[in-house]
Structure formats: structure tokens, C-alpha cells
Design a protein around this motif. Structure first.
Motif, mmCIF file in Angstrom:
data_model
loop_
_atom_site.group_PDB
_atom_site.id
_atom_site.type_symbol
_atom_site.label_atom_id
_atom_site.label_comp_id
_atom_site.label_asym_id
_atom_site.label_seq_id
_atom_site.Cartn_x
_atom_site.Cartn_y
_atom_site.Cartn_z
ATOM 1 N N ARG A 38 24.827 -6.041 36.782
ATOM 2 C CA ARG A 38 25.407 -5.146 37.607
ATOM 3 C C ARG A 38 25.160 -3.421 37.072
ATOM 4 O O ARG A 38 25.045 -2.572 38.018
ATOM 5 N N PHE A 75 24.004 -0.236 38.259
ATOM 6 C CA PHE A 75 24.433 1.247 38.511
ATOM 7 C C PHE A 75 23.381 2.344 38.109
ATOM 8 O O PHE A 75 23.481 3.025 38.180
ATOM 9 N N THR A 76 23.367 2.194 37.105
ATOM 10 C CA THR A 76 22.785 2.981 35.958
ATOM 11 C C THR A 76 21.367 3.409 36.649
ATOM 12 O O THR A 76 21.384 4.679 36.506
ATOM 13 N N GLN A 121 20.788 4.151 39.261
ATOM 14 C CA GLN A 121 21.275 4.661 40.878
ATOM 15 C C GLN A 121 21.659 6.166 40.683
ATOM 16 O O GLN A 121 21.728 6.878 41.315
ATOM 17 N N PRO A 173 32.029 -0.044 33.848
ATOM 18 C CA PRO A 173 32.608 -1.210 35.756
ATOM 19 C C PRO A 173 33.755 -0.782 36.566
ATOM 20 O O PRO A 173 34.327 -1.723 35.013
ATOM 21 N N TRP A 175 33.721 3.059 39.285
ATOM 22 C CA TRP A 175 32.921 2.939 37.994
ATOM 23 C C TRP A 175 33.602 4.084 38.051
ATOM 24 O O TRP A 175 33.879 5.372 37.770
ATOM 25 N N TYR A 200 33.353 4.095 44.321
ATOM 26 C CA TYR A 200 32.285 3.406 45.107
ATOM 27 C C TYR A 200 30.884 4.300 44.639
ATOM 28 O O TYR A 200 30.800 5.537 44.477
ATOM 29 N N PRO A 201 30.593 3.235 43.921
ATOM 30 C CA PRO A 201 28.396 4.063 43.375
ATOM 31 C C PRO A 201 28.226 4.625 45.631
ATOM 32 O O PRO A 201 27.277 4.146 45.090
ATOM 33 N N LEU A 212 26.189 9.563 44.511
ATOM 34 C CA LEU A 212 26.356 10.130 43.082
ATOM 35 C C LEU A 212 25.573 11.043 42.875
ATOM 36 O O LEU A 212 26.458 11.967 42.343
#
Length: 245
Positions: A161, A165-166, A168, A182, A187, A201-202, A205
Motif C-alpha cells: 500500500r 502511494f509512493t 503516485q 500511512p 497520508w 487522501y492521495p 498529489l
């Protein structure tokens, strides 16, 4: 008399078969001499040497161009932990072109008293002793229980997970995230200056990190950085700088 006639009838057939066999053999010899591998070109490699990739491929000069199995060769090349994908292309009459895509470092994690570098698939592509040896976001919220080795895939869902995220994070702003933490609804990243940044939320970004970069370039803010508790960029239209009371 009849036997002689039969012999004369069979003779042209024998001659035809002999000529056919000789022609096929000459063609096969010509085919193998003409379409044999003389040159192997490797493209896309940075960290894995050309010699190593050719060694992994097991391609040999003089090998028949069309007897080479491209899928099997690609699989052998992908067995290297730094290679994510490989494509083998025949170039008539005598060359092979190997295009590789290497795995890219994305995240740093603690494992067995040292640190491992993971790519976006969770594959360990490097092992280092100190965080300072690489410039990557560090996932400080978890220590991998087992000692991960080169080429091993990390399958912990929480780690995957964080990797997602990273991945993105915009490439040009990824340097801003020194640590990643996280949460269920937000985040959080920590910059190299130690600033806590809540991203929510992601989403958006690219906009949030562009805003973060501009905030960190504010001279007045940087002069009073020790008084900043955190930045909240959950809503980039309404950024919040929270100061210690």
C-alpha cells in the motif's frame, strides 16, 4: 523386357528424389550460414552490464537466428533482480536486439538490522547499511520481520500500500518526502527539514507537492520553522500552517 521398362520408369523418380534432397540440403546449409547470429545489441541497461545480459540470455555467436526461442530468452534475462522486463527482437539476417527495462528504486525500509531498497513491485533491488547511502522516501512505520534478500518480493499488504502511494508521488517532487507514514484517512510525509505534512487522501498529489515546495521556499516561514507544528495540505485550496501554541 518388362523389367527393363520398369527400371527406366523408376530411374527418373530416383533422380528427382536425389536432386530434391540435394537442393534441400544446400538450402538448409545456406539458410544456417546466412541466418546465424553474429551481433547482439543491448539497449536500456544502466545498472546491469551488457556482458551480464548477454550471459543471462545464453545467446552464442553462430547460433541459428530462427532456432532461438525469444520467450525463453526473455525469461532468463528477467531472472536478474534488477531487470523488470526484456524484449528479444530478431533482425534479419544476423543480429539480435535485446531491450531491457530495469527496476527503479522507490522506497527504503528497515530489514534485519539494515535497509532494503524496493521497487514499485516490492522487489528488493539493493541492500544498504545506512539511510544516508540512498536518497529515497523511507517507510519508518514498519520494520520487516524477516531479513529480505536481493530479488525477494515483499508481500506484506501494508508495505504494498505504501509502495502504491509512493509511486503516485510526482517524480520532480519526490525528493521532498524524506519519510512516509500511512494512516486510515490521511497520508503524512516528513520533509528533510523535519516538517510534518498532512496530505489527506492521495488525491491531487501533484498540486499538493507543488504547493509544498513553494511553501518551503518561503523565507519567512523557513526562518520560523522551529515554531511550525505541521502543515495541512489536505485541501490545497486552503493550506494550513499550524504553529506550536
Amino acid at each position: 523386357m518388362k523389367k527393363q521398362r520398369k527400371k527406366w520408369k523408376i530411374l527418373p523418380v530416383i533422380l528427382l528424389v536425389a536432386v530434391t534432397v540435394l537442393t534441400v540440403r544446400l538450402f538448409v546449409d545456406y539458410f544456417h550460414e546466412t541466418f546465424t547470429i553474429q551481433t547482439v545489441v543491448v539497449e536500456g541497461n544502466v545498472n546491469v552490464s551488457e556482458e551480464k545480459i548477454i550471459e543471462l540470455s545464453t545467446i552464442r555467436p553462430g547460433q541459428s537466428l530462427f532456432q532461438l526461442s525469444a520467450p525463453a530468452t526473455e525469461t532468463r534475462i528477467r531472472n536478474h533482480w534488477l531487470i523488470r522486463d526484456a524484449l528479444v527482437v530478431r533482425q534479419i539476417p544476423d543480429a539480435i536486439r535485446i531491450r531491457v527495462s530495469e527496476r527503479q528504486p522507490l522506497l527504503l525500509m528497515a530489514s534485519g538490522g539494515r535497509f532494503v531498497v524496493l521497487d514499485k513491485d516490492g522487489i528488493c533491488i539493493e541492500v544498504v547499511r545506512r539511510i544516508s547511502e540512498v536518497s529515497l522516501p523511507f517507510y519508518s512505520g514498519r520494520h520487516l520481520q524477516e531479513t529480505v534478500v536481493l530479488g525477494q518480493k515483499v508481500i506484506e499488504q501494508e508495505t504494498l500500500r505504501v509502495l502504491a502511494f509512493t509511486a503516485q508521488l510526482p517524480d520532480e517532487y519526490r525528493y521532498l518526502a524524506l519519510e512516509i507514514e500511512p494512516g486510515l484517512r490521511t497520508w503524512t510525509v516528513y520533509t528533510i527539514n523535519g516538517v510534518e505534512v498532512r496530505l489527506g487522501y492521495p488525491e491531487e498529489l501533484d498540486l499538493k507537492f507543488a504547493l509544498l515546495e513553494s511553501i518551503l521556499n518561503e523565507t519567512q516561514l523557513m526562518e520560523n520553522l522551529s515554531d511550525v507544528s505541521y502543515l495541512d495540505l489536505s485541501s490545497p485550496e486552503r493550506p494550513i500552517v499550524k504553529y506550536d501554541s
